[in-house]
Write an enzyme that holds these catalytic residues in place. Structure first.
Site, PDB file in Angstrom:
ATOM      1  N   TYR A 125      62.884 116.932 -14.701  1.00  0.00           N
ATOM      2  CA  TYR A 125      64.209 117.139 -15.319  1.00  0.00           C
ATOM      3  C   TYR A 125      65.232 117.538 -14.244  1.00  0.00           C
ATOM      4  O   TYR A 125      66.326 116.969 -14.191  1.00  0.00           O
ATOM      5  CB  TYR A 125      64.145 118.219 -16.411  1.00  0.00           C
ATOM      6  CG  TYR A 125      65.486 118.468 -17.074  1.00  0.00           C
ATOM      7  CD1 TYR A 125      66.104 117.477 -17.839  1.00  0.00           C
ATOM      8  CD2 TYR A 125      66.144 119.682 -16.934  1.00  0.00           C
ATOM      9  CE1 TYR A 125      67.338 117.694 -18.444  1.00  0.00           C
ATOM     10  CE2 TYR A 125      67.386 119.904 -17.537  1.00  0.00           C
ATOM     11  CZ  TYR A 125      67.980 118.910 -18.293  1.00  0.00           C
ATOM     12  OH  TYR A 125      69.206 119.118 -18.883  1.00  0.00           O
ATOM     13  N   GLY A 154      73.909 117.894 -30.836  1.00  0.00           N
ATOM     14  CA  GLY A 154      74.306 118.725 -29.709  1.00  0.00           C
ATOM     15  C   GLY A 154      75.763 118.607 -29.316  1.00  0.00           C
ATOM     16  O   GLY A 154      76.658 118.461 -30.154  1.00  0.00           O
ATOM     17  N   ILE A 155      75.990 118.623 -28.009  1.00  0.00           N
ATOM     18  CA  ILE A 155      77.378 118.640 -27.519  1.00  0.00           C
ATOM     19  C   ILE A 155      78.062 117.279 -27.685  1.00  0.00           C
ATOM     20  O   ILE A 155      79.278 117.211 -27.820  1.00  0.00           O
ATOM     21  CB  ILE A 155      77.465 119.152 -26.053  1.00  0.00           C
ATOM     22  CG1 ILE A 155      76.690 118.259 -25.077  1.00  0.00           C
ATOM     23  CG2 ILE A 155      76.977 120.594 -25.963  1.00  0.00           C
ATOM     24  CD1 ILE A 155      76.931 118.633 -23.596  1.00  0.00           C
ATOM     25  N   GLY A 156      77.271 116.198 -27.687  1.00  0.00           N
ATOM     26  CA  GLY A 156      77.862 114.868 -27.877  1.00  0.00           C
ATOM     27  C   GLY A 156      78.513 114.739 -29.245  1.00  0.00           C
ATOM     28  O   GLY A 156      79.612 114.189 -29.394  1.00  0.00           O
ATOM     29  N   GLY A 166      74.788 109.361 -26.601  1.00  0.00           N
ATOM     30  CA  GLY A 166      74.000 110.453 -27.181  1.00  0.00           C
ATOM     31  C   GLY A 166      74.852 111.374 -28.021  1.00  0.00           C
ATOM     32  O   GLY A 166      74.952 112.567 -27.741  1.00  0.00           O
ATOM     33  N   SER A 205      73.562 119.698 -14.967  1.00  0.00           N
ATOM     34  CA  SER A 205      72.978 120.937 -15.501  1.00  0.00           C
ATOM     35  C   SER A 205      72.810 121.926 -14.360  1.00  0.00           C
ATOM     36  O   SER A 205      72.688 121.532 -13.185  1.00  0.00           O
ATOM     37  CB  SER A 205      71.602 120.615 -16.092  1.00  0.00           C
ATOM     38  OG  SER A 205      70.881 121.793 -16.346  1.00  0.00           O
TER      39      SER A 205
HETATM   40  N1  LIG Z   1      71.918 122.160 -24.097  1.00  0.00           N
HETATM   41  C1  LIG Z   1      71.930 122.682 -22.873  1.00  0.00           C
HETATM   42  O1  LIG Z   1      71.781 123.896 -22.680  1.00  0.00           O
HETATM   43  C2  LIG Z   1      72.152 121.791 -21.689  1.00  0.00           C
HETATM   44  C3  LIG Z   1      72.155 122.374 -20.426  1.00  0.00           C
HETATM   45  C4  LIG Z   1      72.393 121.578 -19.326  1.00  0.00           C
HETATM   46  C5  LIG Z   1      72.635 120.231 -19.474  1.00  0.00           C
HETATM   47  N2  LIG Z   1      72.610 119.674 -20.710  1.00  0.00           N
HETATM   48  C6  LIG Z   1      72.866 118.231 -20.819  1.00  0.00           C
HETATM   49  O2  LIG Z   1      73.760 117.975 -21.868  1.00  0.00           O
HETATM   50  C7  LIG Z   1      73.544 116.645 -22.377  1.00  0.00           C
HETATM   51  C8  LIG Z   1      73.524 116.664 -23.897  1.00  0.00           C
HETATM   52  O3  LIG Z   1      72.413 117.390 -24.331  1.00  0.00           O
HETATM   53  P1  LIG Z   1      72.383 118.274 -25.657  1.00  0.00           P
HETATM   54  O4  LIG Z   1      72.102 119.661 -25.209  1.00  0.00           O
HETATM   55  O5  LIG Z   1      73.548 118.001 -26.524  1.00  0.00           O
HETATM   56  O6  LIG Z   1      71.019 117.720 -26.291  1.00  0.00           O
HETATM   57  P2  LIG Z   1      70.654 117.001 -27.661  1.00  0.00           P
HETATM   58  O7  LIG Z   1      71.174 117.763 -28.827  1.00  0.00           O
HETATM   59  O8  LIG Z   1      69.193 116.773 -27.589  1.00  0.00           O
HETATM   60  O9  LIG Z   1      71.432 115.625 -27.569  1.00  0.00           O
HETATM   61  C9  LIG Z   1      70.990 114.617 -26.700  1.00  0.00           C
HETATM   62  C10 LIG Z   1      71.489 113.280 -27.176  1.00  0.00           C
HETATM   63  O10 LIG Z   1      70.982 112.270 -26.301  1.00  0.00           O
HETATM   64  C11 LIG Z   1      70.419 111.239 -27.104  1.00  0.00           C
HETATM   65  N3  LIG Z   1      69.396 110.479 -26.399  1.00  0.00           N
HETATM   66  C12 LIG Z   1      68.198 110.904 -25.959  1.00  0.00           C
HETATM   67  N4  LIG Z   1      67.519 109.890 -25.417  1.00  0.00           N
HETATM   68  C13 LIG Z   1      68.299 108.784 -25.536  1.00  0.00           C
HETATM   69  C14 LIG Z   1      68.136 107.420 -25.196  1.00  0.00           C
HETATM   70  N5  LIG Z   1      67.012 106.942 -24.662  1.00  0.00           N
HETATM   71  N6  LIG Z   1      69.149 106.568 -25.461  1.00  0.00           N
HETATM   72  C15 LIG Z   1      70.281 107.000 -26.040  1.00  0.00           C
HETATM   73  N7  LIG Z   1      70.482 108.273 -26.404  1.00  0.00           N
HETATM   74  C16 LIG Z   1      69.497 109.153 -26.160  1.00  0.00           C
HETATM   75  C17 LIG Z   1      69.875 111.966 -28.318  1.00  0.00           C
HETATM   76  O11 LIG Z   1      69.636 111.050 -29.367  1.00  0.00           O
HETATM   77  P3  LIG Z   1      68.598 111.362 -30.570  1.00  0.00           P
HETATM   78  O12 LIG Z   1      69.385 112.121 -31.591  1.00  0.00           O
HETATM   79  O13 LIG Z   1      68.217 110.008 -31.034  1.00  0.00           O
HETATM   80  O14 LIG Z   1      67.479 112.166 -30.003  1.00  0.00           O
HETATM   81  C18 LIG Z   1      71.012 112.924 -28.592  1.00  0.00           C
HETATM   82  O15 LIG Z   1      72.065 112.284 -29.263  1.00  0.00           O
HETATM   83  C19 LIG Z   1      72.257 116.155 -21.714  1.00  0.00           C
HETATM   84  O16 LIG Z   1      72.583 115.282 -20.654  1.00  0.00           O
HETATM   85  C20 LIG Z   1      71.620 117.424 -21.162  1.00  0.00           C
HETATM   86  O17 LIG Z   1      70.813 117.195 -20.033  1.00  0.00           O
HETATM   87  C21 LIG Z   1      72.383 120.423 -21.831  1.00  0.00           C
END
Ligand SMILES: NC(=O)c1ccc[n+]([C@@H]2O[C@H](COP(=O)([O-])OP(=O)(O)OC[C@H]3O[C@@H](n4cnc5c(N)ncnc54)[C@H](OP(=O)(O)O)[C@@H]3O)[C@@H](O)[C@H]2O)c1
Length: 299
Positions: free
Chosen positions: A178, A27-29, A23, A152
């Site tokens: 979630y 975002g953070i990835g 991912g 999270s």
């Molecule tokens: N942001 C926060 O405040 C927060 C807080 C707690 C935990 N987290 C955790 O941090 C992690 C990263 O989240 P983020 O905040 O960076 O969110 P994000 O910007 O939505 O990034 C999520 C990534 O996961 C990918 N993804 C989603 N479904 C997928 C699938 N079926 N197969 C492969 N890749 C998939 C997305 O791809 P697409 O671009 O194709 O959608 C995107 O690259 C997650 O595990 C989230 O639960 C985030």
């Protein structure tokens, strides 16, 4: 003397190291890929949408022409895609230094994965469970390798109903689903630490959470998106706990990193504590067995 705040400058040079970030299109990835390529690691961006992945890779490479990135297709909501990704990866590479299980979805409308799993548990936990199982032999072959699991603060809302993991017998509650998937991430991390404890070749398993970081994750929740304006931090801060979990030479198996300030919502990464329920060994063991049965990946 107080220790300096941990930041990307503390990550040692990673030349010769191979890292997967699931991912990494946003975002953070995406931040992880940017920072780690700056540290000279080779990055595999495992993404469900390779066109989007190629654009992100090109953006990072335009800022750093030396960045070594390979974009590979991986849809964590499909067991077939996970198997194919692992087969391709194992054919292409002979080492894996750090696996960052980062991809996730949050509080989306009810849906199922290709294999009929509730979408959040299926993607956030079961998909990464299967992926990790397939990649474990290569991680074991690579000296000092690590697995980073992303949870999270929302794990505190998690209370998995192991008799109805797919929400077929209850009214669906997307917020609780979630939370369930995020406490599942911690059960998985802690159980894997216990399973690998006596294996001298095993990768180190750590966990992390990014606090409250403004990303695409909040796309289904307009209220949370609005509150982003007041409480969230930027992705370059949000990725630091995962990077500390993956690259701080002082990290230990089972360490869980999160931001230091404002109820773990913001700040530089420190070791934090997950709730008592996440340390329940019986639930962790049962979830492991169910995950093996559902995914068909046993390890
Ligand atoms: N942001 C926060 O405040 C927060 C807080 C707690 C935990 N987290 C955790 O941090 C992690 C990263 O989240 P983020 O905040 O960076 O969110 P994000 O910007 O939505 O990034 C999520 C990534 O996961 C990918 N993804 C989603 N479904 C997928 C699938 N079926 N197969 C492969 N890749 C998939 C997305 O791809 P697409 O671009 O194709 O959608 C995107 O690259 C997650 O595990 C989230 O639960 C985030």
């Amino acid at each position: 003397m107080a220790k300096a705040k941990w930041g990307e400058s503390q990550i040692p040079n990673q030349k010769g190291k191979l890292v997967i970030v699931t991912g990494s299109t946003s975002g953070i990835g995406k931040e992880a890929v940017r920072i780690l390529t700056d540290k000279q690691a080779t990055l595999v961006m495992s993404v469900r949408n390779t066109q989007k992945g190629d654009l992100v890779a090109a953006e990072i490479q335009s800022a750093n022409p030396e960045a070594k990135i390979k974009v590979m297709q991986l849809d964590l909501s499909s067991l077939e895609s996970i198997k194919d990704f692992a087969a391709n990866f194992n054919q292409y590479f002979d080492r894996l230094d750090v696996l960052i299980n980062n991809a996730g979805i949050m509080m989306c409308p009810h849906a199922k994965t290709t294999d009929g799993f509730e979408i959040q548990m299926g993607t956030n936990h079961l998909g990464h469970f299967a992926l990790t199982g397939y990649l474990l032999p290569l991680l074991k072959k690579t000296k000092n390798s690590r697995i980073v699991v992303t949870s999270s603060v929302a794990h505190k809302f998690g209370k998995i109903n192991l008799d109805d993991i797919n929400w077929e017998k209850r009214k669906y509650n997307t917020n609780n689903a979630y939370g369930d998937s995020k406490i599942a991430n911690l059960y998985f991390a802690y159980e894997l630490v216990r399973k690998l404890k006596s294996d001298p070749h095993a990768p180190m398993v750590t966990a992390a959470h990014p606090g409250w970081t403004r990303t695409e994750l909040q796309r289904h929740k307009s209220g949370i998106r609005f509150l982003n304006n007041f409480f969230s931090q930027a992705p370059e801060m949000g990725i630091l706990p995962s990077l500390r979990a993956g690259f701080d030479p002082e990290a230990k198996a089972g360490d869980y990193y999160g931001p230091a300030k404002y109820f773990e919502m913001q700040g530089h990464p420190v070791i934090v504590k997950s709730n008592q329920l996440s340390h329940d060994r019986d639930i962790a063991k049962q979830l492991w067995d169910i995950s093996e049965e559902m995914t068909g990946v046993k390890y």
